[in-house]
Design a protein around this motif. Structure first.
Motif, PDB file in Angstrom:
ATOM      1  N   ASP A  19       0.876  -1.311   0.029  1.00  0.00           N
ATOM      2  CA  ASP A  19      -0.019  -0.104  -0.003  1.00  0.00           C
ATOM      3  C   ASP A  19       0.855   1.163   0.163  1.00  0.00           C
ATOM      4  O   ASP A  19       1.408   1.544   1.114  1.00  0.00           O
ATOM      5  N   GLU A  20       1.052   1.938  -1.124  1.00  0.00           N
ATOM      6  CA  GLU A  20       1.844   2.988  -1.243  1.00  0.00           C
ATOM      7  C   GLU A  20       1.582   4.080  -0.597  1.00  0.00           C
ATOM      8  O   GLU A  20       2.219   5.293  -0.366  1.00  0.00           O
ATOM      9  N   THR A  21       0.210   4.244   0.104  1.00  0.00           N
ATOM     10  CA  THR A  21      -0.400   5.389   0.759  1.00  0.00           C
ATOM     11  C   THR A  21       0.105   5.451   2.106  1.00  0.00           C
ATOM     12  O   THR A  21      -0.329   6.247   2.835  1.00  0.00           O
ATOM     13  N   THR A  22       0.700   4.383   2.647  1.00  0.00           N
ATOM     14  CA  THR A  22       0.718   4.371   4.059  1.00  0.00           C
ATOM     15  C   THR A  22       2.258   5.049   4.267  1.00  0.00           C
ATOM     16  O   THR A  22       3.005   4.735   3.631  1.00  0.00           O
ATOM     17  N   THR A  23       2.088   6.171   5.442  1.00  0.00           N
ATOM     18  CA  THR A  23       3.315   6.707   5.626  1.00  0.00           C
ATOM     19  C   THR A  23       3.706   6.579   7.148  1.00  0.00           C
ATOM     20  O   THR A  23       2.720   6.412   7.809  1.00  0.00           O
ATOM     21  N   ILE A  24       4.918   5.982   7.413  1.00  0.00           N
ATOM     22  CA  ILE A  24       5.240   5.525   8.554  1.00  0.00           C
ATOM     23  C   ILE A  24       6.075   6.483   9.377  1.00  0.00           C
ATOM     24  O   ILE A  24       6.820   7.527   8.895  1.00  0.00           O
ATOM     25  N   LEU A  25       5.746   7.039  10.639  1.00  0.00           N
ATOM     26  CA  LEU A  25       6.550   8.038  11.440  1.00  0.00           C
ATOM     27  C   LEU A  25       7.834   7.530  12.004  1.00  0.00           C
ATOM     28  O   LEU A  25       8.103   6.326  12.203  1.00  0.00           O
ATOM     29  N   ALA A  26       8.943   8.414  11.665  1.00  0.00           N
ATOM     30  CA  ALA A  26      10.137   8.107  12.037  1.00  0.00           C
ATOM     31  C   ALA A  26      10.621   9.248  12.835  1.00  0.00           C
ATOM     32  O   ALA A  26      10.780  10.191  12.332  1.00  0.00           O
ATOM     33  N   THR A  27      11.033   8.839  14.206  1.00  0.00           N
ATOM     34  CA  THR A  27      11.665   9.952  14.896  1.00  0.00           C
ATOM     35  C   THR A  27      13.206   9.822  14.857  1.00  0.00           C
ATOM     36  O   THR A  27      13.774   8.882  14.962  1.00  0.00           O
ATOM     37  N   CYS A  28      13.777  11.112  14.823  1.00  0.00           N
ATOM     38  CA  CYS A  28      15.224  10.940  14.479  1.00  0.00           C
ATOM     39  C   CYS A  28      15.768  11.623  15.646  1.00  0.00           C
ATOM     40  O   CYS A  28      15.388  12.159  16.322  1.00  0.00           O
ATOM     41  N   SER A  29      17.085  11.070  15.928  1.00  0.00           N
ATOM     42  CA  SER A  29      18.190  11.512  17.140  1.00  0.00           C
ATOM     43  C   SER A  29      18.635  13.109  17.349  1.00  0.00           C
ATOM     44  O   SER A  29      18.869  13.304  18.216  1.00  0.00           O
ATOM     45  N   HIS A  30      18.598  13.545  15.917  1.00  0.00           N
ATOM     46  CA  HIS A  30      19.161  14.783  15.869  1.00  0.00           C
ATOM     47  C   HIS A  30      18.410  15.850  14.986  1.00  0.00           C
ATOM     48  O   HIS A  30      17.376  15.302  14.412  1.00  0.00           O
ATOM     49  N   THR A  31      18.849  17.031  15.007  1.00  0.00           N
ATOM     50  CA  THR A  31      17.974  17.980  14.382  1.00  0.00           C
ATOM     51  C   THR A  31      18.378  17.883  12.773  1.00  0.00           C
ATOM     52  O   THR A  31      17.718  18.596  12.145  1.00  0.00           O
TER      53      THR A  31
END
Length: 113
Positions: free
Chosen positions: A5-17
């Motif tokens: 499903d190409e419409t699914t977006t996953i949240l990714a939290t990053c360690s730095h700015t």
């Protein structure tokens, strides 16, 4: 979530700015983090940085790269668009951790990989 499903977006939290070799992003909400870490597939991501900045991104698998468009940090610093190699993909409990490698010479304008 259907991996096709190409419409699914996953949240990714990053360690730095911003991203750099060795930076980490944690993918949240994958139904089976261990299976994904073993056999990743292309994903649309929503990167959230600790200073409140956020941007869309694309995870590609052949080769493993993360394409990030230009964005502005919470402090107002303009960050240019880059494609980064992904050095490691590891399941960490209910998340998947991406470890960023070197900047790639390629920029992928679409999510096909």
């Amino acid at each position: 979530m259907d991996p096709n499903d190409e419409t699914t977006t996953i949240l990714a939290t990053c360690s730095h700015t911003h991203l750099f070799p060795g930076a980490r992003c944690h993918l949240q909400g994958l139904p089976d983090p261990t299976a994904f870490a073993t056999s990743p597939h292309p994903l649309d991501l929503y990167l959230r940085f600790p200073d409140g900045a956020a941007t869309d991104a694309e995870l590609h698998t052949e080769p493993p790269t993360l394409s990030v468009p230009a964005y502005t940090t919470g402090a107002g610093t303009a960050i240019a668009a880059h494609t980064w190699t992904v050095r490691d993909v590891t399941a960490t409990g209910d998340e998947v951790e991406l470890t960023i490698g070197a900047r790639s010479a390629a920029w992928y304008p679409s999510r096909r990989s």
